[in-house]
Each structure stands twice: as C-alpha cells, then as structure tokens.
Design an enzyme around this catalytic site. Structure first.
Site, short mmCIF file in Angstrom:
data_model
loop_
_atom_site.label_atom_id
_atom_site.label_comp_id
_atom_site.label_asym_id
_atom_site.label_seq_id
_atom_site.Cartn_x
_atom_site.Cartn_y
_atom_site.Cartn_z
N PHE A 1 0.81 -1.23 0.00
CA PHE A 1 0.00 0.00 0.00
C PHE A 1 0.84 1.27 0.00
O PHE A 1 0.35 2.34 0.33
CB PHE A 1 -0.97 0.02 1.20
N GLY B 1 0.95 -8.94 -4.29
CA GLY B 1 -0.16 -9.85 -4.07
C GLY B 1 -1.26 -9.61 -5.08
O GLY B 1 -2.20 -10.38 -5.19
N ARG C 1 -5.63 0.12 -21.49
CA ARG C 1 -5.72 -1.29 -21.85
C ARG C 1 -5.63 -2.16 -20.60
O ARG C 1 -4.77 -1.95 -19.74
CB ARG C 1 -4.57 -1.61 -22.78
N PRO D 1 -8.14 -8.95 -17.10
CA PRO D 1 -9.40 -8.42 -16.54
C PRO D 1 -9.69 -8.96 -15.14
O PRO D 1 -10.22 -8.24 -14.30
CB PRO D 1 -10.48 -8.88 -17.52
N GLN E 1 -8.25 -5.58 -8.43
CA GLN E 1 -7.62 -4.36 -7.92
C GLN E 1 -8.64 -3.25 -7.73
O GLN E 1 -8.64 -2.55 -6.72
CB GLN E 1 -6.54 -3.89 -8.91
N LYS F 1 -2.71 2.18 -18.43
CA LYS F 1 -2.75 3.26 -17.45
C LYS F 1 -2.44 2.71 -16.06
O LYS F 1 -1.32 2.86 -15.57
CB LYS F 1 -4.10 3.96 -17.48
N GLY F 2 -3.36 2.06 -15.43
CA GLY F 2 -3.10 1.57 -14.07
C GLY F 2 -4.39 1.49 -13.30
O GLY F 2 -5.30 2.29 -13.50
N GLY G 1 -4.40 0.30 -9.70
CA GLY G 1 -4.14 -0.04 -8.31
C GLY G 1 -4.81 0.86 -7.29
O GLY G 1 -5.10 0.44 -6.18
N GLU G 2 -5.01 2.12 -7.64
CA GLU G 2 -5.43 3.06 -6.61
C GLU G 2 -6.75 3.77 -6.90
O GLU G 2 -7.41 4.27 -6.00
CB GLU G 2 -4.30 4.09 -6.38
MO1 MOS Z 1 1.41 3.48 -3.64
S1 MOS Z 1 0.82 4.65 -2.14
O1 MOS Z 1 1.87 4.41 -4.85
O2 MOS Z 1 2.14 2.07 -3.20
#
Ligand code: MOS
Length: 746
Positions: free
Chosen positions: A246, A474, A636, A640, A646, A709-710, A712-713
């Site tokens: 995180f 993970g 992209r 999926p 995520q 792009k991404g 995760g957040e």
């Molecule tokens: Mo993150 S807060 O960019 O691992």
C-alpha cells in the site's frame, strides 16, 4: 480523437486473458517464502521497543534487567548504538524519509523505536524488551490538526506539493451566481498490509543480503546502502513475495535499518518482524487532513471556480503532506482553480504515501463538495458533473491522452439504475423500513511511469526467460507482466519463464503510483521486441530464410514465429532463426518509455464513476453499503480478472475510508489507542455486499506503447464521496468528516 486512432497499437493474444495468478498455488499451499520465512543459521531475533509517549525523552531504560535475561544477547539503545555512515536525516533517494534510528533519547511520536533487543529466540528478545521498562520525561503531545499552526512547506520532493492556481480566482469569485464554502476532515489511517514489515539481514564483509518485502527493490538497495556507507551494488535485496504494501514498503524504515545495523554489530544474521501494534508509527501512514472547499457556479450551473485548501499533518522532523488538494486539479472544468497545501507539525510518525496518496482524501472531500454544489443548483449530481465535464485538462488546456469518463458515467449509471433516483433526500425506504440513499462520485488517478529495465532471453528450445526486479504485492503483477512478456515474443505464456523479485535483476522500478504494470510492462515489452528486432535482421539478411529481403519494420511476432504483417504466410519460427545462426540463445534489453512530447503535451489519467447505495436503520442509524457499482476507464486491461480485483479492492478501501478507518489517539499520551485489528476497523466480508466493477474499453496510444494506465489506486477515489453522498441522500444529513459513524447520525 482521429489522431488517436491513426497510431497503431499492438495487441497480443495473452494480454486480455483473465489468467489466474501464477503464484496462486504457492500462496494458498503455504510454499511461497516471505521475508520472515527465512531462517539462516546462527540467527538472532530483533525486537523493537516502541515509545509509549508521543513527546518527550527517555529518562531511563533498565538495560541491566534486559541483559540479565539468559536469552538476550544485546540491547541497543542511543547510548551504545554503533554509528551509521549515512546521516539518517538525509534522504538518499526520491523515496526516502528521515528515519528514527536511536539517534538520541528524544521521543518524537508514539511507536518510535527507543531500543532494540536481540535474543536467541523471539520470546527472549520480546521478554528482554519488556524488561527495559522505560521511564519518560513527558511533554504535552500535539496530535490533532488544531494543536499547531499550519505552515507552508517548501514544495519539491515527494509529498510536498506546490500551490497551483489557474485563471483569475477573484474575477471568477465575483462573477459566480452562487457558491458553497465547506470544510471536510479525514482521519489518520495506517497501512496495515497483511504482512508486517520484516527483514532478515546478513552481512558478508561489506556486502549485505536482505530478505525484505519491497515495492522498489533496486531503489531500496540504494536507500539502505546509504546508511551503511557501501555502494548500492553491494546490497542484494530479495523480495519474492509481499503480503501487501500500500505504499509503506517502498521506503526504507527505521526499524529495518536498526535490524541491519544489529546484524553488522553482532556479525550474525538478524531477523526483525514488526508486530501489528508496531506498524502504527515508524513505517508511515496517511495523515489526517482538513480541507476547505469553496465552489461557485454561474446561472447555468457551470463552475466558476474551485478553491481547494488542504491542511494535513506531518511529523515534527520531516515534511510529507497528504497532497489532497491536488484532486481538484484536472477533473472539473472551472474558470479558476486553486489548490494549496499547508502542513501542521505534530508529534506523530511521518506520514507517507498510502494507496492513492492525496487523491483518496482529496477526492473524498471534492466529491462531497460537488454533491453539495449540485444540490445548491437543484441539479442531479450526475447531471451537474456532466455540465462541468472537462474536455481538456482544466487550467492547462492540455488534451487528454484518452478520457472515457463520459462512458463510465453512462454505463455505471445504467447498471446502477441511477435514473430512478429521486432528487430530494429521504425519499426512499426498503421493505424493512430502512432508509435508502443513492450517491455518486467521480474517480480519477494519474498514470505515471517510472524508470525500469528488463532483459529477455530467447532460448534454442523455443522458450524464453524474462527478468526484471518487479514487485508483486499480491495483486498479481507478475502474472500480468508475464502476459505482456509472452506477447512481446508472440509466445504462449507456458513458454515464458518469468524471474523477478531480486535486486540483482534489471531494475523493474517502483510498484507505486499505480504505474507498475505500465512501467515494468513497457520495459519487458521492449526487451522482447529487441529480441524480435535482432532475429528479424538476421532472417532478413539470410537467403535461407523465407523472410530474406523483407523489411524488418513490417515484422511481427506471433504464434512462435516472425511474420510479415499482412502476409502471414511469409514467416519463420523464432527457434529456426536461432538455430540457423548457430545461437544457443539471444538476449534483448528494454526500458520503460513514454514519449517526452506526449508526457509534456497530454494530460494522462485513469477515470471512473462510482455509484453507491446505502441502507440506514432510522432508529439505530447503523449504515450498510448495500450496493457499489464502479465503472472505470484505465487504458488497456492486461488481465481483466486481476484488474477487476484491484479496482474492487480499491472500492472496498473506499468503504473503509468512508465508514471504518481511523487511528484514534489518546490526547493525553498521544498514543494510538486502537493500534490493532480489534480496534482499528476495516471492512470485513459482512460489510461488503453487492459490488460490481465495470471496465470501459479505452485505447490510449500516448501513455506508453502498450496503452496501459493503471488500476491499483483509482478504486478508492470516487467511492468515499459516493458513500457519503448516499448517506446524505438517505437521511438528509450531511456529515463533513470521515469516517462517518453511527454517532454522527444520532
Ligand atoms: Mo502506492 S501509495 O503508490 O504504493
């Protein structure tokens, strides 16, 4: 957009497949080796003693009592701590903080290590630490935002955002037909990855081997090397698996430095693993914020201005600020935009990046303020956002590299049933008499890329090895990265060996900023294409090859072959080209890359829309998030299954932020009273009901060659506001702090 379409993009057959995690079996069968699973011979166990006050000094430690314990081998305190070669108040890398490593007897926050005990067993070291029985001289701790003056901190490094102003705020303010002026507060949160921070440190002369979870392996080596006066290349960091991070595992921490120092001092391997309680303090957190938002609109409900002032906590000795007000830049069209950040020095550990740093807190406040502004205009919240949709980046006027936010709004609203929402609050009840409310929020997260390298090696047997020091927290990064790698050579994924998680491999960059797949993936892709380019030249120059004389620029890798684009019959197996050249293997190199002119000229973000339903008991005020629908456009999608997981994880954290998470300080001691999973609440399964994630297709030829792009957040952003707005819609109550708890509605 026609410009977008004219740039060709490559798509392989492995990408886009919902493969399960390659490390899944190892994880669920317990064979995956995490840092603390390493037990080198002659191991010593280290235990930190955390301060139980937040401000003052350590007056006495009963070192003799601890040393008298038969299993205790050493007690390290400020009195006998061996010197460090690098100044712990210096920041050797861009991902570094000033760390607390027993420099002196000052206590700067609760949880700060004030001694480290080494023992032959973990029990002995733990008991030794208990026997130290510290006495303190205490001063009144400052732990709330109103206990010190906000300061302007010099912008620059990580967590010190610059003030931004676009347009003429005064004119915009004067011309606005109506406006709101609201202040939101967010609580301090602590990362609490499932795996706590750990290290097994071993010295061999001036070479150091670290088994340590890391989100940035090569960068971490440079950080740790600094403290010990050795070249970064002398450090080998092994981080095959992480139990989450995180953001907290991207940065060298004091306890880990002390354990490494203890290993050097004793000449023995040392293991440290923080307890859950010890995670609260020395390894970062998301700082509390207070955000004042002033918004105004003209007669047509178009935003005249957004003025976002962020105040957030930082420690007394470092300067990371939660860059919350940045959330108002880049999302809604307004004539004038301003965002400022001020820091309040408190007696807390230094805050640090924590999943969606800035955007999580900032979006929470902004999306609520937008809801309040929509209400003032009498418009539906979605309609209000559409009226203020930014076709180019607000302030800068830059075109977006891609932005399918309109599609996210439309698809999310359709799946949620948003059009049936009554405008006024407190209009809906379910069959059980629960108050029902619907709210929404916009999600946004930038898509940065970092530097990274990778190496591809094609072997004579038609298999390939890919290497980069990427970190899999993970989330399945290695699986998605292996898919990209396989596509770069046109091979099925079964033919790919993917080696990662070791700092001696090419630098895979940082697993942070939601940019890891884009970054390490681009490097892997480039390394594979380097192999294909070399093979293509060999084949094109070889009269014996069907590719002889063809143009290398037209070659593409597919099905284990190089083929001429548009003439797939003309091609040759990769292995055959290698074989004829008499090569056992062929190596390619690649680096992450974004065209500088694209980075300069385009605004790049992932976007989304989150819709929330809450049900609230009218008598007990117990709140349930009964439905969440999130629609996201993030370029992209390589895998999926993993991407949705995520995004879902982010949305669940949104629930946590909105309703659960808060580190609760005792104002007298400054200690965190709920420093464990009994009192520090996060959602459990029963808190998460119906949760739907939709990904909207987006081709983005600017972010990188792969269009990634991404994910995760971004899931946190949008969700927090959506839930708070749903609570408002259910109850008519507007709560302007997080988490929102039962007592706020009573
Ligand atoms: Mo993150 S807060 O960019 O691992």
């Amino acid at each position: 957009m026609s410009d977008t379409m004219s740039r060709p993009m490559r798509f392989g057959s492995n990408s886009g497949q919902p493969l399960t995690r390659r490390d899944g079996l190892a994880k669920v069968t317990g064979t995956a080796t995490f840092a603390a699973d390493n037990h080198p011979r002659n191991l010593l166990y280290a235990v930190c003693l955390p301060a139980t006050i937040a401000r003052g000094r350590v007056a006495h430690l009963d070192v003799a009592a601890a040393e008298a314990h038969p299993g205790v081998s050493h007690v390290m305190t400020p009195q006998n701590r061996p010197p460090l070669q690098g100044d712990p108040s210096e920041k050797p890398t861009m991902f570094s903080f000033r760390i607390e490593v027993l420099q002196d007897d000052t206590v700067r926050y609760a949880g700060q290590p004030i001694a480290m005990v080494l023992g032959e067993t973990i029990e002995a070291a733990t008991e030794g630490a208990r026997l130290l029985n510290p006495r303190y001289e205490t001063m009144t701790p400052r732990i709330a935002l109103d206990q010190n003056e906000p300061e302007a901190l010099e912008p620059g490094a990580l967590g010190r955002p610059a003030d931004v102003e676009h347009g003429d705020m005064q004119t915009a303010r004067n011309s606005a037909a109506q406006g709101i002026d609201v202040t939101y507060e967010t609580a301090p949160q602590y990362h609490n990855a499932m795996e706590t921070h750990a290290v097994v440190a071993q010295w061999d002369g001036d070479r150091l081997i670290l088994d340590m979870p890391s989100q940035a392996l090569v960068l971490s080596c440079a950080g740790y090397a600094h403290f010990f006066g050795i070249p970064a290349g002398n450090v080998t960091l092994r981080s095959p698996f992480l139990g989450g991070g995180f953001g907290s595992k991207a940065i060298p921490t004091g306890p880990q430095v002390l354990a490494i120092l203890a290993a050097r001092m004793t000449g023995r391997p040392v293991k440290l693993m923080l307890t859950r309680q010890q995670m609260f303090g020395p390894v970062g957190h998301r700082g509390a914020t207070r955000q004042r938002l002033r918004l105004g609109t003209d007669d047509a409900a178009a935003l005249s201005f957004i003025d976002h002032e962020g105040v957030s906590e930082t420690s007394s000795f470092d300067d990371f600020l939660e860059p919350a007000a940045n959330a108002s830049q880049g999302l809604y069209a307004a004539q004038a935009l301003r965002s400022t950040h001020r820091g309040v020095r408190l007696d807390v550990g230094t805050p640090s990046p924590m999943r969606a740093p800035g955007e999580a807190s900032g979006s929470a406040a902004l999306e609520c303020a937008m809801d309040e502004m929509a209400e003032a205009t009498g418009l539906d919240p979605l309609e209000f956002r559409l009226r203020n949709y930014a076709e180019t980046e607000p302030g800068t006027g830059k075109p977006y590299s891609s932005k399918a936010l309109r599609e996210c709004y439309a698809e999310g609203a359709r799946r949620f049933g948003w059009s049936r929402r009554p405008l006024a609050p407190r209009q809906m009840q379910d069959a059980d008499g629960m108050l029902v409310g619907w709210g929404m929020g916009t999600a946004l997260f930038p898509c940065p890329m970092f530097a990274a390298d990778a190496r591809a090696t094609l072997r004579a047997d038609g298999t390939a090895l890919f290497e980069t020091s990427a970190a899999d927290m993970g989330q399945g990064a290695w699986t998605a990265l292996a898919q990209i790698a396989a596509d770069s050579l046109g091979l099925p994924i079964e033919k790919i060996e993917f080696r990662s998680g070791n700092s001696t491999l090419p630098d895979g960059g940082i697993a942070g900023g939601s940019g890891h797949t884009a970054t390490a993936g681009s490097a892997l892709d480039a390394s594979g294409r380097d192999v294909i380019r070399q093979l293509g030249s060999m084949a094109a120059a070889d009269p014996a090859s069907p590719l002889h004389g063809a143009d290398n620029a037209t070659f593409q890798a597919r099905d284990g072959r190089i083929e001429v684009e548009g003439d797939p019959a003309r091609g040759e197996d990769l292995a055959a080209i290698l074989h004829r050249a008499g090569l056992e293997q062929l190596e390619g190199q690649g680096s992450a890359f974004r065209k500088p002119e694209d980075a300069e000229n385009r605004a790049m973000n992932a976007h989304g829309a989150v819709f929330a339903e809450v049900k609230i008991d009218p008598d007990l005020c117990q709140m349930r998030v009964t439905r969440l629908v999130g629609a996201f456009a993030a370029g992209r999608i390589i895998n999926p299954r993993l991407a949705e997981s995520q995004l879902m994880g982010g949305m669940i954290w949104g629930v946590s932020f909105a309703l659960h998470e808060k580190a609760q300080h005792d104002p007298r001691t400054g200690r965190i009273m709920n420093a464990d999973f009994a009192g520090y609440h996060i959602p459990v399964n029963a808190d998460i009901r119906d949760l739907e994630v939709i990904t909207i297709h987006e081709d983005d030829p600017y972010v990188n060659a792969l269009g990634i792009k991404g994910v995760g957040e971004i899931g946190i952003t949008g969700t927090v506001g959506a839930i708070a707005n749903a609570i408002r819609h259910a109850t008519g109550r507007r709560i302007r702090h997080f988490p929102i708890r039962i007592e706020d509605l009573l």
